[in-house]
Design an enzyme around this catalytic site. Structure first.
Site, PDB file in Angstrom:
ATOM      1  N   HIS A 220       0.833  -1.207   0.000  1.00  0.00           N
ATOM      2  CA  HIS A 220       0.000   0.000   0.000  1.00  0.00           C
ATOM      3  C   HIS A 220       0.866   1.254   0.000  1.00  0.00           C
ATOM      4  CE1 HIS A 220       0.424   1.200   4.281  1.00  0.00           C
ATOM      5  NE2 HIS A 220       0.301  -0.077   4.607  1.00  0.00           N
ATOM      6  N   CYS A 237       3.037  -4.508   6.693  1.00  0.00           N
ATOM      7  CA  CYS A 237       2.820  -4.325   5.255  1.00  0.00           C
ATOM      8  C   CYS A 237       4.097  -3.848   4.571  1.00  0.00           C
ATOM      9  CB  CYS A 237       1.710  -3.311   5.018  1.00  0.00           C
ATOM     10  SG  CYS A 237       0.081  -3.867   5.592  1.00  0.00           S
TER      11      CYS A 237
END
Length: 387
Positions: A220, A237
């Site tokens: 992301h 992430c």
């Protein structure tokens, strides 16, 4: 300027520009030039360079810090990176770590070899992603006539606690072979995640077998007021600058593109090519033994600790013997085969393929995934299931 950054400057400044440069790479080259000028006491040149960086992206906090130091240097000598009075030490340390990571990336040469994790790409897999958490770098490779070819690389942030995720909330990035599972757009995201996010298939089958848990591992972006984050800043992430994420996003195929995450990339060599050849031979023998209805030879390809969901080898073998006893003929065809060695587990390989099965009383088509492990010189299947 911290002394540990100075040795990097001469190396970085001399490093050639790479083909296929990303916005991150362009900014890193400019950062290296600015810090080089600081090291040579050419402060006006350094300020011009950093102003150019901020024109490209005004939210580049690292460039803002360098500019602040340069402006402060007009009033008094500065003794270190982030020398402003009352500056928060934790934020300054984050930016120092980003500076080191980015300068080391400028120093890196374009890969002349292929990561060992890309033994074979399916014709449908137009691109592959390989992440090096230790170098804060994501590499993009294109599938050119079956051969991975380097396209570009990008600065990334990973988990606050580093890599090798084990459990929910440990703030680590997983190591393994994953696939892009979906695409989330702005209407489903807060600004924190940037314009788009790509969920990955963590935990995969091997993670579950090893007792690893957690969820929500994504590729992301960053908040709209932030260009980039420190090398270790996420909850697990892989985070890219928004323009870099948009660039690679155009190449990602949902359910198809592999994302292989390693703590340190190993590059392909002659031994890997020999292992790949021996595995391909074993896969073909497995297919042939199944098609020939030699059930015992077929079952010999499965390891003693094999599992398929909740089924162990004994239950699997019993079922296969029963099913095959009713067959007068079998045909098995494999296509779109991809092969990815597992980065955190020696001699483990993930194999995906399209399987067409026909027999006298059943025909079906499925996407299959197997995990093969080499033990005592022989490849055997330790997991099998739908992909």
């Amino acid at each position: 300027m911290p002394s540990r950054l100075l040795p990097l400057l001469l190396l970085c400044f001399a490093a050639p520009a790479l083909a296929g440069e990303s916005v991150s790479r362009e900014l890193e080259q400019g950062l290296a030039k600015s810090l080089q000028a600081v090291g040579e006491n050419h402060l006006d040149v350094a300020l011009n360079e950093v102003d150019s960086l901020l024109k490209i992206n005004p939210n580049f906090k690292l460039a803002q810090l360098v500019k602040g130091d340069l402006l402060l240097a007009r009033a008094k000598p500065i003794s270190g990176f982030g020398d402003a009075p009352n500056a928060p030490r934790d934020r300054i340390q984050d930016l120092r770590e980003e500076a080191e990571a980015r300068l080391q990336r400028v120093q890196q040469q374009q890969p002349i070899a292929v990561p060992k994790y890309l033994w074979q790409l399916s014709p449908r897999q137009r691109y592959a992603v390989v992440v090096d958490t230790g170098k804060s770098t994501l590499y993009l490779f294109e599938n050119v006539n079956g051969e991975p070819r380097y396209v570009s690389d990008f600065y990334i942030s990973v988990g606050k606690k580093g890599a090798d995720k084990v459990s929910e909330g440990d703030q680590k990035t997983p190591l393994g072979v994953y696939f892009v599972n979906g695409r989330l757009t702005k209407d489903k995201l807060t600004d924190f995640y940037g314009p788009v996010a790509y969920p990955l298939s963590y935990p995969n089958e091997w993670d579950k077998r090893e007792g690893r848990d957690g969820h929500g591992i994504w590729l992301h972006g960053t908040p709209s007021d932030t260009f980039s984050r420190p090398p270790r800043a996420s909850n697990g992430c892989v985070v890219l600058a928004n323009n870099d994420l948009n660039e690679i996003g155009s190449h990602l195929q949902i359910g198809i593109t592999p994302v292989i995450i390693a703590s340190k990339i190993d590059w392909s060599n002659e031994a890997d090519r020999a292992d790949r050849a021996s595995l391909l031979k074993e896969i073909e023998q497995w297919r042939n033994d199944w098609a020939s209805r030699d059930t015992e030879a077929y079952l010999a390809h499965y390891a003693h600790d094999f599992s398929a969901g909740n089924m162990n080898l004994a239950a699997f073998a019993q079922q296969k013997r029963l099913v095959n006893s009713g067959k007068t003929w079998i045909k098995v065809r494999l296509s779109d085969v991809s092969i990815f060695p597992y980065p955190s587990q020696p001699d483990l390989v993930v194999v995906n393929f399209e399987q067409d099965y026909d027999s006298n009383n059943l025909s079906n088509h499925m996407n299959k995934r197997q995990y093969w492990m080499k033990r005592n010189g022989r490849w055997q299947i330790v997991y099998e299931g739908a992909a």
